[in-house]
Motif scaffolding. Structure first.
Motif, PDB file in Angstrom:
ATOM      1  N   ARG A   1       0.800  -1.236   0.076  1.00  0.00           N
ATOM      2  CA  ARG A   1      -0.152   0.060   0.246  1.00  0.00           C
ATOM      3  C   ARG A   1       0.759   1.200  -0.006  1.00  0.00           C
ATOM      4  N   GLN A   2       1.858   1.185   0.496  1.00  0.00           N
ATOM      5  CA  GLN A   2       2.777   2.432   0.891  1.00  0.00           C
ATOM      6  C   GLN A   2       3.596   2.870  -0.405  1.00  0.00           C
ATOM      7  N   LYS A   3       3.953   4.198  -0.611  1.00  0.00           N
ATOM      8  CA  LYS A   3       4.455   4.571  -1.932  1.00  0.00           C
ATOM      9  C   LYS A   3       6.012   3.867  -2.086  1.00  0.00           C
ATOM     10  N   THR A   4       6.725   3.769  -0.777  1.00  0.00           N
ATOM     11  CA  THR A   4       7.965   3.194  -0.946  1.00  0.00           C
ATOM     12  C   THR A   4       8.058   1.901  -0.230  1.00  0.00           C
ATOM     13  N   PRO A   5       7.718   0.679  -0.844  1.00  0.00           N
ATOM     14  CA  PRO A   5       7.362  -0.551  -0.375  1.00  0.00           C
ATOM     15  C   PRO A   5       8.984  -1.129   0.107  1.00  0.00           C
ATOM     16  N   PRO A   6       8.874  -1.913   1.334  1.00  0.00           N
ATOM     17  CA  PRO A   6      10.285  -2.583   1.636  1.00  0.00           C
ATOM     18  C   PRO A   6      10.884  -3.545   0.363  1.00  0.00           C
ATOM     19  N   ASP A   7      12.321  -3.821   0.365  1.00  0.00           N
ATOM     20  CA  ASP A   7      12.749  -4.688  -0.568  1.00  0.00           C
ATOM     21  C   ASP A   7      12.812  -6.092   0.223  1.00  0.00           C
ATOM     22  N   ILE A   8      11.876  -7.086   0.013  1.00  0.00           N
ATOM     23  CA  ILE A   8      11.992  -8.184   0.744  1.00  0.00           C
ATOM     24  C   ILE A   8      11.918  -9.440  -0.550  1.00  0.00           C
ATOM     25  N   LEU A   9      12.477 -10.413  -0.002  1.00  0.00           N
ATOM     26  CA  LEU A   9      12.625 -11.768  -0.567  1.00  0.00           C
ATOM     27  C   LEU A   9      12.017 -12.720   0.205  1.00  0.00           C
ATOM     28  N   GLU A  10      11.695 -13.964  -0.671  1.00  0.00           N
ATOM     29  CA  GLU A  10      11.061 -15.095   0.115  1.00  0.00           C
ATOM     30  C   GLU A  10      12.150 -16.073   0.081  1.00  0.00           C
ATOM     31  N   LEU A  11      12.819 -16.862   1.005  1.00  0.00           N
ATOM     32  CA  LEU A  11      13.580 -17.870   1.085  1.00  0.00           C
ATOM     33  C   LEU A  11      13.135 -19.096   0.445  1.00  0.00           C
ATOM     34  N   GLN A  12      13.827 -19.875  -0.529  1.00  0.00           N
ATOM     35  CA  GLN A  12      13.419 -21.327  -0.688  1.00  0.00           C
ATOM     36  C   GLN A  12      13.986 -22.039   0.176  1.00  0.00           C
ATOM     37  N   ILE A  13      13.296 -22.955   0.868  1.00  0.00           N
ATOM     38  CA  ILE A  13      13.664 -23.757   1.831  1.00  0.00           C
ATOM     39  C   ILE A  13      13.485 -25.079   1.352  1.00  0.00           C
ATOM     40  N   GLU A  14      14.333 -25.976   1.168  1.00  0.00           N
ATOM     41  CA  GLU A  14      13.896 -27.450   0.730  1.00  0.00           C
ATOM     42  C   GLU A  14      14.066 -28.516   1.723  1.00  0.00           C
ATOM     43  N   PRO A  15      13.257 -29.522   1.400  1.00  0.00           N
ATOM     44  CA  PRO A  15      13.316 -30.552   2.476  1.00  0.00           C
ATOM     45  C   PRO A  15      14.272 -31.332   2.537  1.00  0.00           C
ATOM     46  N   ARG A  16      15.038 -31.791   3.623  1.00  0.00           N
ATOM     47  CA  ARG A  16      16.352 -32.469   3.730  1.00  0.00           C
ATOM     48  C   ARG A  16      16.288 -33.561   4.712  1.00  0.00           C
ATOM     49  N   GLY A  17      16.474 -33.171   5.956  1.00  0.00           N
ATOM     50  CA  GLY A  17      16.550 -34.056   6.899  1.00  0.00           C
ATOM     51  C   GLY A  17      15.222 -34.702   7.523  1.00  0.00           C
ATOM     52  N   LEU A  18      15.330 -35.448   8.538  1.00  0.00           N
ATOM     53  CA  LEU A  18      14.224 -36.169   9.056  1.00  0.00           C
ATOM     54  C   LEU A  18      14.007 -36.399  10.576  1.00  0.00           C
ATOM     55  N   LEU A  19      12.824 -36.563  10.918  1.00  0.00           N
ATOM     56  CA  LEU A  19      12.622 -36.448  12.241  1.00  0.00           C
ATOM     57  C   LEU A  19      13.057 -38.132  12.667  1.00  0.00           C
ATOM     58  N   HIS A  20      13.776 -38.411  13.543  1.00  0.00           N
ATOM     59  CA  HIS A  20      14.258 -39.620  14.053  1.00  0.00           C
ATOM     60  C   HIS A  20      12.884 -40.517  14.547  1.00  0.00           C
ATOM     61  N   ARG A  21      12.993 -41.936  14.047  1.00  0.00           N
ATOM     62  CA  ARG A  21      11.984 -42.487  14.281  1.00  0.00           C
ATOM     63  C   ARG A  21      11.563 -42.783  15.918  1.00  0.00           C
ATOM     64  N   ASP A  22      12.645 -42.558  16.698  1.00  0.00           N
ATOM     65  CA  ASP A  22      12.248 -42.500  18.272  1.00  0.00           C
ATOM     66  C   ASP A  22      11.214 -41.709  18.894  1.00  0.00           C
ATOM     67  N   CYS A  23      11.084 -40.386  17.986  1.00  0.00           N
ATOM     68  CA  CYS A  23      10.276 -39.559  18.584  1.00  0.00           C
ATOM     69  C   CYS A  23       8.567 -39.414  17.878  1.00  0.00           C
ATOM     70  N   LEU A  24       8.770 -40.471  17.034  1.00  0.00           N
ATOM     71  CA  LEU A  24       7.434 -40.687  16.280  1.00  0.00           C
ATOM     72  C   LEU A  24       6.357 -42.035  16.946  1.00  0.00           C
ATOM     73  N   PRO A  25       5.164 -41.915  16.706  1.00  0.00           N
ATOM     74  CA  PRO A  25       4.413 -42.988  17.577  1.00  0.00           C
ATOM     75  C   PRO A  25       4.969 -44.474  17.107  1.00  0.00           C
ATOM     76  N   PRO A  26       4.938 -44.966  18.153  1.00  0.00           N
ATOM     77  CA  PRO A  26       5.436 -46.629  18.005  1.00  0.00           C
ATOM     78  C   PRO A  26       4.610 -47.468  16.986  1.00  0.00           C
ATOM     79  N   ASP A  27       3.437 -47.035  17.073  1.00  0.00           N
ATOM     80  CA  ASP A  27       2.601 -47.922  16.199  1.00  0.00           C
ATOM     81  C   ASP A  27       2.376 -47.226  14.697  1.00  0.00           C
ATOM     82  N   LEU A  28       3.179 -46.419  14.158  1.00  0.00           N
ATOM     83  CA  LEU A  28       3.019 -45.497  13.370  1.00  0.00           C
ATOM     84  C   LEU A  28       3.108 -46.444  11.897  1.00  0.00           C
ATOM     85  N   ALA A  29       2.224 -46.560  11.026  1.00  0.00           N
ATOM     86  CA  ALA A  29       1.954 -47.390  10.092  1.00  0.00           C
ATOM     87  C   ALA A  29       3.086 -46.563   8.868  1.00  0.00           C
TER      88      ALA A  29
END
Length: 242
Positions: free
Chosen positions: A147-175
Motif C-alpha cells: 500500500r505504501q509508496k516506498t515498499p520494503p525490499d523483501i525476498l522469500e527464501l526457498q527452503i528445501e526438504p532435507r533432514g528427517l525426524l528420528h523414528r524414536d520421537c514418532l508414534p510406536p504404532d506408526l504405519a
C-alpha cells in the motif's frame, strides 16, 4: 559438532513491526482425492519452491486453482513440473511453486512469515547472512503489492526438504507411508528429535522432509542472525540421534 535449531516466529517483535501480508504461492499441485492405495483425500503444506517458474508451461492454468484431483490426474500434473524443480524433489500433493502473490502493508521485521511456514526476509538481512557465510540461501522475489509508496525490499527464501525426524520421537504404532501416494499421517511430536544420518552437511537452512512445516537452521545460521541483530526468529535447539 553442528547444532540444529527449530525456527519459530519471535512474537516479541510484533509491537515493533506492523508489517503484514495476505498472500499465496502463484502455482501449486492439486491435492489427491480418494487415493487408490489408502483412500485418503489430502494435501501437503510446507513444500514450496518460490524459485520454480511455471509461466513457460502451456498447461500452467491447471496449477492456479487449489483443488483435489484423482491420483492419476495428480501424477500427470506432477510429471509436467518435475523437469523444472530441484533434482530428487518428492513433490507431494499440494506442493507449491512461484512467488507469493497478494497484498502487503506496514513495516516489516527482518524476518517474517514463519507463522505460515515461510521465511520472508528483508534484503539488508539477507545480504548480511550471505556476507556471514551462511550456506544454501536462495532468495526469491515476491509479487506482493504494498500500500505504501516506498515498499520494503523483501525476498522469500526457498527452503528445501532435507533432514528427517528420528523414528524414536514418532508414534510406536506408526504405519509405513502409503505405497501409492506416500502419505504418512502423524502429529508433530512435542519434543522432536532429528535423525543424524539424514541431516544435510552443505546447507544451513532446510525443512524436515517428513514434516515440512518444521524449518531447521544450523548454529551458523543462528549466529549470523543474532550477530547481525536481525529480529523475527526464535530458536529452539533440537537433539540429534544416530
Amino acid at each position: 559438532m553442528t547444532r540444529f535449531f527449530d525456527l519459530r516466529p519471535d512474537k516479541k517483535v510484533w509491537p515493533l513491526f506492523n508489517g503484514d501480508f495476505d498472500a499465496a504461492p502463484k502455482w501449486g499441485l492439486p491435492g489427491i482425492k480418494n487415493c487408490p492405495g489408502c483412500g485418503a483425500t489430502w494435501s501437503n503444506w510446507g513444500n514450496h519452491y518460490p524459485a520454480v517458474d511455471l509461466s513457460g508451461l502451456p498447461d500452467r492454468g491447471e496449477f492456479e486453482e487449489a483443488r483435489a484431483e484423482p491420483f492419476h490426474e495428480f501424477v500427470r500434473l506432477r510429471e509436467l513440473v518435475r523437469p523444472l524443480v530441484p533434482k530428487n524433489s518428492e513433490l507431494p500433493p499440494g506442493t507449491s511453486f512461484g512467488p507469493l502473490v497478494g497484498r502487503a502493508s506496514g513495516q516489516f521485521a527482518p524476518f517474517s512469515g514463519l507463522d505460515c511456514c515461510w521465511i520472508v526476509v528483508r534484503r539488508d538481512a539477507f545480504d548480511s547472512l550471505q556476507a556471514a557465510g551462511v550456506r544454501g540461501l536462495l532468495g526469491c522475489k515476491t509479487e506482493l503489492k504494498f500500500r505504501q509508496k516506498t515498499p520494503p525490499d523483501i525476498l522469500e527464501l526457498q527452503i528445501e526438504p532435507r533432514g528427517l525426524l528420528h523414528r524414536d520421537c514418532l508414534p510406536p504404532d506408526l504405519a509405513p507411508p502409503c505405497t501409492t501416494c506416500g502419505r504418512q499421517g502423524f502429529k508433530l511430536p512435542d519434543d522432536p528429535i532429528l535423525d543424524e544420518a539424514s541431516l544435510p552437511t552443505d546447507t544451513d537452512l532446510f525443512r524436515v522432509a517428513n514434516y515440512t512445516t518444521v524449518i531447521i537452521g544450523t548454529d551458523r545460521f543462528k549466529d549470523a542472525v543474532e550477530q547481525g541483530g536481525w529480529a523475527g526468529i526464535s530458536f529452539r535447539e533440537l537433539p540429534v540421534r544416530a
